[in-house]
Design a protein around this motif. Structure first.
Motif, PDB file in Angstrom:
ATOM      1  N   ALA A  59      -9.651  -5.488   2.896  1.00  0.00           N
ATOM      2  CA  ALA A  59      -8.488  -4.634   3.160  1.00  0.00           C
ATOM      3  C   ALA A  59      -7.199  -5.243   2.621  1.00  0.00           C
ATOM      4  N   ASP A  60      -7.103  -6.585   2.628  1.00  0.00           N
ATOM      5  CA  ASP A  60      -5.890  -7.248   2.142  1.00  0.00           C
ATOM      6  C   ASP A  60      -5.917  -7.506   0.630  1.00  0.00           C
ATOM      7  N   TYR A 107     -15.174  -0.647  11.115  1.00  0.00           N
ATOM      8  CA  TYR A 107     -14.185  -0.800  10.050  1.00  0.00           C
ATOM      9  C   TYR A 107     -13.557   0.557   9.792  1.00  0.00           C
ATOM     10  N   ARG A 108     -12.463   0.552   9.025  1.00  0.00           N
ATOM     11  CA  ARG A 108     -11.743   1.799   8.729  1.00  0.00           C
ATOM     12  C   ARG A 108     -11.849   2.104   7.244  1.00  0.00           C
TER      13      ARG A 108
END
Length: 172
Positions: A59-60, A107-108
């Motif tokens: 995600a990052d 998780y998204r």
């Protein structure tokens, strides 16, 4: 031994479960949440295991070092999916030894919360070339089992390596 079922050389420890709960939203009714089921493996060659760097980033935006795994296709068993995913993502043919356990996490993706369960198996390397991986993987590399305990990106996968080390200790 067929590549469709784990060998019965030894019993596996009770499967580990790593869980993270989806955040509760105050004042909103819970919507039906998506669920995904995958299977993967800890593939061992001597004192090393095979790890992948998927093309999909964290995600990052950082690179992820992970174990090979992927979705269980319709009509496929988890062990069949794990054998297939190991071959596709790493270029390696490996023999299943035993089930290690499963990890569960949330998780998204695209604003949706997805619950995921991954069943992991211990594999023994048979043959293959890590350069022969699919296009979902940027890099395949062999790392020591001990280094994997700190280098793999996800806690649940590091826990599977701990279970693999315990299982291997029984067999050696």
């Amino acid at each position: 031994m067929s590549s469709r079922e784990p060998s019965k050389r030894s019993k596996s420890p009770r499967p580990a479960r790593s869980t993270k709960r989806a955040p509760k939203r105050a004042g909103k009714a819970r919507r039906e949440q998506a669920r995904e089921f995958s299977a993967g493996g800890v593939v061992v060659r001597g004192e090393q295991l095979v790890a992948i760097v998927p093309t999909r980033r964290a995600a990052d935006g950082s690179r992820v070092l992970a174990l090979p795994k992927g979705h269980v296709d319709p009509g496929e068993t988890p062990i069949e999916a794990a054998v297939r995913e190991v071959r596709e993502e790493t270029g390696i043919v490996a023999e299943p030894v035993c089930e290690l356990g499963e990890s569960r996490y949330w998780y998204r993706r695209d604003g949706r919360t997805i619950g995921k369960t991954v069943q992991f198996f211990l594999f023994e390397y048979i043959e293959g070339d890590t350069a022969d991986h699919d296009d979902e993987v940027e890099e395949v590399r062999w790392i020591s089992l001990r280094d994997a305990l700190t280098e793999l990106s996800h806690t649940a996968e590091r826990e599977m390596v701990e279970l693999a080390l315990a299982q291997l200790g029984k067999d050696r």
